[in-house]
Design a protein around this motif. Structure first.
Motif, PDB file in Angstrom:
ATOM      1  N   ALA A  77       1.095  -1.102  -0.084  1.00  0.00           N
ATOM      2  CA  ALA A  77       0.038   0.412   0.056  1.00  0.00           C
ATOM      3  C   ALA A  77       0.581   1.610  -0.022  1.00  0.00           C
ATOM      4  O   ALA A  77       0.251   2.302  -0.317  1.00  0.00           O
ATOM      5  N   ARG A  78       1.860   1.041   0.923  1.00  0.00           N
ATOM      6  CA  ARG A  78       2.473   2.135   1.081  1.00  0.00           C
ATOM      7  C   ARG A  78       3.429   2.463  -0.633  1.00  0.00           C
ATOM      8  O   ARG A  78       3.921   3.480  -1.419  1.00  0.00           O
ATOM      9  N   TRP A  79       4.393   1.495  -1.312  1.00  0.00           N
ATOM     10  CA  TRP A  79       4.642   1.586  -1.934  1.00  0.00           C
ATOM     11  C   TRP A  79       3.769   1.916  -3.544  1.00  0.00           C
ATOM     12  O   TRP A  79       4.448   2.859  -4.624  1.00  0.00           O
ATOM     13  N   LYS A  80       2.616   1.900  -3.176  1.00  0.00           N
ATOM     14  CA  LYS A  80       1.485   2.783  -4.372  1.00  0.00           C
ATOM     15  C   LYS A  80       1.089   4.013  -3.351  1.00  0.00           C
ATOM     16  O   LYS A  80       1.392   4.709  -4.793  1.00  0.00           O
ATOM     17  N   ASP A  81       1.184   4.279  -2.807  1.00  0.00           N
ATOM     18  CA  ASP A  81       0.572   5.243  -2.594  1.00  0.00           C
ATOM     19  C   ASP A  81       2.382   6.854  -3.095  1.00  0.00           C
ATOM     20  O   ASP A  81       1.879   7.730  -2.905  1.00  0.00           O
ATOM     21  N   ILE A  82       3.314   5.920  -3.345  1.00  0.00           N
ATOM     22  CA  ILE A  82       4.611   6.650  -4.150  1.00  0.00           C
ATOM     23  C   ILE A  82       4.682   7.049  -5.077  1.00  0.00           C
ATOM     24  O   ILE A  82       4.887   8.026  -5.348  1.00  0.00           O
ATOM     25  N   ASN A  83       3.452   5.788  -5.589  1.00  0.00           N
ATOM     26  CA  ASN A  83       3.711   6.248  -7.496  1.00  0.00           C
ATOM     27  C   ASN A  83       4.794   6.675  -8.183  1.00  0.00           C
ATOM     28  O   ASN A  83       4.594   7.298  -8.661  1.00  0.00           O
ATOM     29  N   LEU A  84       5.693   5.433  -7.877  1.00  0.00           N
ATOM     30  CA  LEU A  84       7.068   5.999  -8.612  1.00  0.00           C
ATOM     31  C   LEU A  84       6.933   6.423  -9.723  1.00  0.00           C
ATOM     32  O   LEU A  84       7.509   6.949 -10.208  1.00  0.00           O
ATOM     33  N   THR A  85       6.281   5.679 -10.858  1.00  0.00           N
ATOM     34  CA  THR A  85       6.132   6.200 -11.823  1.00  0.00           C
ATOM     35  C   THR A  85       5.797   7.514 -12.190  1.00  0.00           C
ATOM     36  O   THR A  85       6.366   8.264 -12.898  1.00  0.00           O
ATOM     37  N   GLU A  86       5.011   8.395 -11.736  1.00  0.00           N
ATOM     38  CA  GLU A  86       4.921  10.036 -11.477  1.00  0.00           C
ATOM     39  C   GLU A  86       6.061  10.658 -10.928  1.00  0.00           C
ATOM     40  O   GLU A  86       6.396  11.273 -11.063  1.00  0.00           O
ATOM     41  N   LEU A  87       6.683   9.887 -10.391  1.00  0.00           N
ATOM     42  CA  LEU A  87       7.390  10.710  -9.042  1.00  0.00           C
ATOM     43  C   LEU A  87       8.889  10.970 -10.286  1.00  0.00           C
ATOM     44  O   LEU A  87       9.512  11.672 -10.445  1.00  0.00           O
ATOM     45  N   GLN A  88       8.909   9.997 -10.933  1.00  0.00           N
ATOM     46  CA  GLN A  88      10.145   9.885 -11.958  1.00  0.00           C
ATOM     47  C   GLN A  88       9.587  10.667 -13.586  1.00  0.00           C
ATOM     48  O   GLN A  88      11.188  11.621 -13.467  1.00  0.00           O
ATOM     49  N   LYS A  89       8.506  10.309 -13.306  1.00  0.00           N
ATOM     50  CA  LYS A  89       8.089  11.535 -14.429  1.00  0.00           C
ATOM     51  C   LYS A  89       9.059  12.830 -14.697  1.00  0.00           C
ATOM     52  O   LYS A  89       8.560  13.947 -14.910  1.00  0.00           O
ATOM     53  N   THR A  90       7.913  13.096 -13.281  1.00  0.00           N
ATOM     54  CA  THR A  90       7.783  15.040 -12.509  1.00  0.00           C
ATOM     55  C   THR A  90       9.720  15.240 -11.738  1.00  0.00           C
ATOM     56  O   THR A  90       9.857  16.415 -12.966  1.00  0.00           O
ATOM     57  N   LEU A  91       9.766  14.242 -11.390  1.00  0.00           N
ATOM     58  CA  LEU A  91      11.629  14.177 -11.449  1.00  0.00           C
ATOM     59  C   LEU A  91      12.170  14.651 -12.923  1.00  0.00           C
ATOM     60  O   LEU A  91      13.572  15.421 -12.713  1.00  0.00           O
ATOM     61  N   ASP A  92      11.898  14.015 -13.819  1.00  0.00           N
ATOM     62  CA  ASP A  92      12.545  14.130 -15.319  1.00  0.00           C
ATOM     63  C   ASP A  92      12.653  15.381 -15.779  1.00  0.00           C
ATOM     64  O   ASP A  92      13.360  16.394 -16.107  1.00  0.00           O
ATOM     65  N   ALA A  93      10.981  15.485 -15.589  1.00  0.00           N
ATOM     66  CA  ALA A  93      10.578  16.964 -16.010  1.00  0.00           C
ATOM     67  C   ALA A  93      11.334  18.396 -15.472  1.00  0.00           C
ATOM     68  O   ALA A  93      12.080  19.237 -16.215  1.00  0.00           O
ATOM     69  N   GLN A  94      11.707  17.842 -14.475  1.00  0.00           N
ATOM     70  CA  GLN A  94      12.449  18.924 -13.541  1.00  0.00           C
ATOM     71  C   GLN A  94      14.433  19.430 -13.973  1.00  0.00           C
ATOM     72  O   GLN A  94      14.780  20.208 -13.315  1.00  0.00           O
ATOM     73  N   GLY A  95      14.700  17.757 -13.567  1.00  0.00           N
ATOM     74  CA  GLY A  95      15.876  17.448 -14.141  1.00  0.00           C
ATOM     75  C   GLY A  95      15.903  18.279 -15.529  1.00  0.00           C
ATOM     76  O   GLY A  95      17.351  19.003 -15.812  1.00  0.00           O
ATOM     77  N   ILE A  96      15.475  18.458 -16.338  1.00  0.00           N
ATOM     78  CA  ILE A  96      15.586  19.354 -17.480  1.00  0.00           C
ATOM     79  C   ILE A  96      15.272  20.283 -18.098  1.00  0.00           C
ATOM     80  O   ILE A  96      16.192  21.359 -18.401  1.00  0.00           O
ATOM     81  N   GLU A  97      14.701  20.891 -16.951  1.00  0.00           N
ATOM     82  CA  GLU A  97      14.653  22.330 -16.603  1.00  0.00           C
ATOM     83  C   GLU A  97      15.615  22.979 -15.925  1.00  0.00           C
ATOM     84  O   GLU A  97      15.973  24.084 -16.370  1.00  0.00           O
ATOM     85  N   LEU A  98      16.733  22.162 -15.161  1.00  0.00           N
ATOM     86  CA  LEU A  98      17.687  22.755 -14.955  1.00  0.00           C
ATOM     87  C   LEU A  98      18.267  22.796 -15.966  1.00  0.00           C
ATOM     88  O   LEU A  98      19.380  23.648 -15.541  1.00  0.00           O
ATOM     89  N   VAL A  99      18.237  21.696 -16.326  1.00  0.00           N
ATOM     90  CA  VAL A  99      19.875  21.839 -17.585  1.00  0.00           C
ATOM     91  C   VAL A  99      19.768  22.981 -17.770  1.00  0.00           C
ATOM     92  O   VAL A  99      20.447  23.403 -18.725  1.00  0.00           O
ATOM     93  N   ASP A 100      18.452  23.302 -18.520  1.00  0.00           N
ATOM     94  CA  ASP A 100      17.829  24.205 -19.628  1.00  0.00           C
ATOM     95  C   ASP A 100      18.309  25.808 -18.439  1.00  0.00           C
ATOM     96  O   ASP A 100      19.228  27.132 -19.723  1.00  0.00           O
TER      97      ASP A 100
END
Length: 73
Positions: free
Chosen positions: A12-35
């Motif tokens: 249940a905790r693992w589902k709450d973390i929602n790793l795939t969405e977190l990864q997408k968010t972090l990827d987008a933030q990483g790209i924004e930082l590089v830009d």
């Protein structure tokens, strides 16, 4: 607590973390930082070039161009 309850809780905790969405968010933030870093480097280079040009100007012309140098661009 039984092993099944521990596993259910962990799942249940693992589902709450929602790793795939977190990864997408972090990827987008990483790209924004590089830009932003690229833009910053370009801006610093432009300012350095303008500063070099400013130093080459005769003293009479410096007061007129000083304000533009402070604005950066």
């Amino acid at each position: 607590m039984s092993i099944e309850q521990n596993f259910s809780g962990a799942l249940a905790r693992w589902k709450d973390i929602n790793l795939t969405e977190l990864q997408k968010t972090l990827d987008a933030q990483g790209i924004e930082l590089v830009d932003n870093q690229k833009e910053s480097v370009v801006g610093r280079k432009a300012l350095a070039d303008k500063t070099k040009e400013f130093k080459k100007l005769p003293e009479v012309e410096k007061p007129n161009t000083f304000k533009g140098l402070l604005k950066g661009m």
